[in-house]
Design an enzyme around this catalytic site. Structure first.
Site, PDB file in Angstrom:
ATOM      1  N   SER A   1       2.278   6.615  -0.750  1.00 24.12           N
ATOM      2  CA  SER A   1       2.083   7.574   0.336  1.00 24.12           C
ATOM      3  C   SER A   1       0.638   7.610   0.823  1.00 24.12           C
ATOM      4  CB  SER A   1       2.480   8.979  -0.126  1.00 24.12           C
ATOM      5  OG  SER A   1       3.830   9.005  -0.517  1.00 24.12           O
TER       6      SER A   1
ATOM      7  N   GLU B   1      -2.835  16.711 -11.180  1.00 22.19           N
ATOM      8  CA  GLU B   1      -3.964  16.725 -10.239  1.00 22.19           C
ATOM      9  C   GLU B   1      -5.215  17.357 -10.841  1.00 22.19           C
ATOM     10  OE1 GLU B   1      -0.915  17.917  -9.587  1.00 22.19           O
ATOM     11  OE2 GLU B   1      -0.103  16.464  -8.155  1.00 22.19           O
TER      12      GLU B   1
ATOM     13  N   ASP C   1       9.315  17.508   5.439  1.00 25.98           N
ATOM     14  CA  ASP C   1       9.213  18.045   4.074  1.00 25.98           C
ATOM     15  C   ASP C   1       9.069  19.563   4.063  1.00 25.98           C
ATOM     16  OD1 ASP C   1       9.593  15.760   2.654  1.00 25.98           O
ATOM     17  OD2 ASP C   1       7.474  15.341   2.300  1.00 25.98           O
TER      18      ASP C   1
END
Lengths: 283, 320
Positions: free
Chosen positions: B43, B64, B123
């Protein structure tokens, strides 16, 4: 630095404890409990274990590094840094005061030698240590990276993200030590959020785990760190479970969370200092 | 009826590909450049770099917070880490890690944030972050960049590799007009006056720079001459360019794919209120979350397209 004998190092431990108590007393704030419990670890690391350069370099190339993830132990760290020559011992009296390089929690913006990253918000130090350890691997630099975390700190999720990464990438140049004192600010860890079987947890995450059962016995702490070092370079990250007592060295502070974040008053300071010999000179 | 556009395009590309191509080129130029990604390599278009420099690329898994800490540690060791994930996870999810380990510690980490804003599309709101510019520009030491198309994103990526200090680079998912020159020089902190005008200034950032270009042509048909300024760097803000333009035009519009709170509009308002309190109209999302839809549908529904910029310009003009 020439290695010192055990009795000499023990004298530094006593002095470190005096420094911590006098520092937090002077500003009536700070965290005395945990650094009292980690005095032996700090002294063993800086005076016996770390191969570090006398001239501080931020990038830490070619030298062993230490990261304090549980930044609230700053008083103990500042003391050992000063006592091992990173900055003048007299500067300890500026701890937590306005315009000081010795911030309440470690910070880099005032350029205090020995500090490479800010810490205080918990759970971040292991990730940072792994980052620079990864850099050392890329640069074929065989020195080691140490990091200290609190046991309560292991309640932070980021620690386990980092634990997973370390095993996946075989970060065998990292020695993480957990200050396993069973206390956190609101009470004993078993009551606040039980850590259960820490050894099994870290092993399940793919780490090599050693236990240093006598974390307030200097010889045992050194032996534990030596053993940890001997296990590096074998494809697995090393976890050193260091059993300590919060507040060690002062009879009315030991073994309770009550001195996690509370400074002694004048009378308590006098009592405590009476139990800790002034050895290499108060700041 | 076709508009007389001052800028045109022959192809559409996603800005994330500009990032991916710039990242690869930065890696070729400088061996200190390393990459990290939290399970979104495809992505983020980081795959070419990973393929060419496998030793300098670190898949962190869906973690993350750890990625930001790792990047800070790598920067400390002298590397130039580019840490990539969706803008949502690159900011809100790891704000404290960025604040302490990157911004406060002033580490040379490049936070590379894709799929920002409404144009993420289908999304939906969970992923359409509209608060990231505000969060990032509040942090001391942080540079905040939001380029407008493929070419500018590529140039920005190369520029931040050469800049020492924490950077937040925001880009997106949709295929978007490529209307700025290839191989342009990107100057961090320097606004780009794309179209001269005298009646109203349109300050735009990111995808909405294209909408501003379209709006300028629409306004010109009605005899209104808008100046279009591309604010690719939101922090540090080029206040000189802003004040110079508004001194001439006397009113302004801000346009961004972000909440009205905290973003480009607020940055410009802060500047104007102190030095030249001229009328300013905002184009952005008004205190709401997004939803699923195509990018074009969403920009229309939430009032962020060229037509809305035209309306805002007229409101600003009326207040002069």
């Amino acid at each position: 630095m020439k290695k010192q004998s055990l009795p000499e190092l023990q004298k530094i431990c006593s002095q470190l404890r005096r420094d911590v108590l006098r520092m937090v007393h002077a500003v009536q704030s700070g965290h005395p409990g945990a650094p009292l419990g980690c005095a032996e670890y700090f002294v063993a690391l800086y005076f016996d274990q770390l191969h570090h350069n006398s001239n501080f370099q931020m990038n830490g190339k070619g030298e062993d590094l230490f990261f304090l993830s549980n930044g609230h132990l700053s008083a103990g760290w500042y003391s050992v840094l000063a006592r091992s020559g990173y900055f003048p011992v007299a500067e300890l009296k500026t701890f937590r005061k306005l315009n000081s390089r010795l911030q309440g929690h470690p910070a880099t913006h005032e350029h205090l030698p020995g500090i490479r990253i800010a810490s205080g918000s918990l759970g971040q130090g292991l990730s940072v240590a792994l980052g620079i350890a990864q850099t050392k691997k890329l640069d074929k630099d065989s020195s080691l990276v140490h990091v200290l975390m609190g046991d309560g700190e292991l309640q932070e999720g980021q620690v386990w993200e980092a634990a997973m990464y370390a095993a996946h990438y075989g970060m065998d140049n990292v020695i993480a030590t957990v200050d396993y004192n069973g206390q956190q600010i609101d009470g004993p860890t078993v009551k606040i959020m039980d850590l259960k079987n820490l050894k099994a947890k870290w092993e399940a995450f793919g780490w090599e785990v050693i236990e240093t059962k006598e974390g307030n016995d200097l010889a045992s702490v050194i032996a534990g760190l030596e053993k940890a070092k001997s296990l590096t370079g074998k494809g697995k990250p090393i976890l050193n479970l260091l059993y300590t007592e919060m507040g060690y060295g002062v009879d009315f502070m030991v073994g309770t969370h009550k001195w996690h974040g509370s400074p002694p008053n004048d009378e308590q300071l006098a009592l405590a200092l009476g139990q800790l010999e002034e050895t290499i000179g108060d700041y | 009826m076709s508009l007389d556009l001052k800028y045109t395009y022959t192809e559409k590309k996603d800005t994330r590909s500009g990032f991916g191509d710039g990242f690869l080129e930065a890696g070729r130029k400088n061996p200190k450049v390393v990459g990290l990604c939290a399970d979104l390599i495809g992505s983020l278009k980081m795959g070419d770099f990973q393929k060419e420099f496998p030793d300098r690329f670190f898949q962190t898994g869906i973690a993350e917070a750890n990625m930001i800490g790792l990047a800070a540690g790598m920067a400390l060791g002298g590397k130039i880490p580019f840490a990539g994930t969706f803008a949502n996870f690159a900011t809100g999810r790891v704000y404290d890690q960025i604040r302490q380990s990157v911004a406060y510690s002033n580490k040379n980490v490049k936070i590379c944030a894709s799929h920002a804003g409404l144009t993420l599309g289908e999304d939906g709101a969970t992923h359409q972050i509209l608060e990231d510019l505000g969060m990032m520009r509040m942090l001391p030491h942080m540079t905040v960049i939001n380029p407008c198309d493929y070419n500018q994103t590529k140039a920005a990526t190369l520029a931040i590799a050469e800049y020492e200090g924490p950077v937040y680079l925001r880009f997106g998912r949709p295929s978007w007009p490529v209307f700025t020159p290839a191989n342009q020089k990107f100057e961090i902190g320097k606004a780009w006056k794309m179209i001269d005008g005298k009646d109203v200034t349109i300050f735009a950032t990111g995808h909405l720079v294209w909408e501003a270009v379209v709006a300028e042509a629409m306004l010109r048909e009605e005899g209104i001459h808008a100046e279009v300024i591309n604010i690719h760097t939101i922090k540090p803000l080029d206040t000189e360019a802003i004040l110079e333009s508004v001194k001439k035009t006397g009113c302004a519009v801000s346009a961004e794919e972000h909440q009205l709170n905290g973003g480009l509009g607020d940055s410009i308002a802060q500047t104007l209120i102190r030095h030249n309190p001229a009328p300013l109209e905002y184009v952005g999302v008004n205190d709401s979350f997004g939803e699923s839809g195509t990018p074009t549908q969403l920009l229309e529904k939430y009032g962020l397209n060229a037509e809305n910029i035209v309306k805002a310009a007229k409101r600003a003009l009326a207040r002069k």
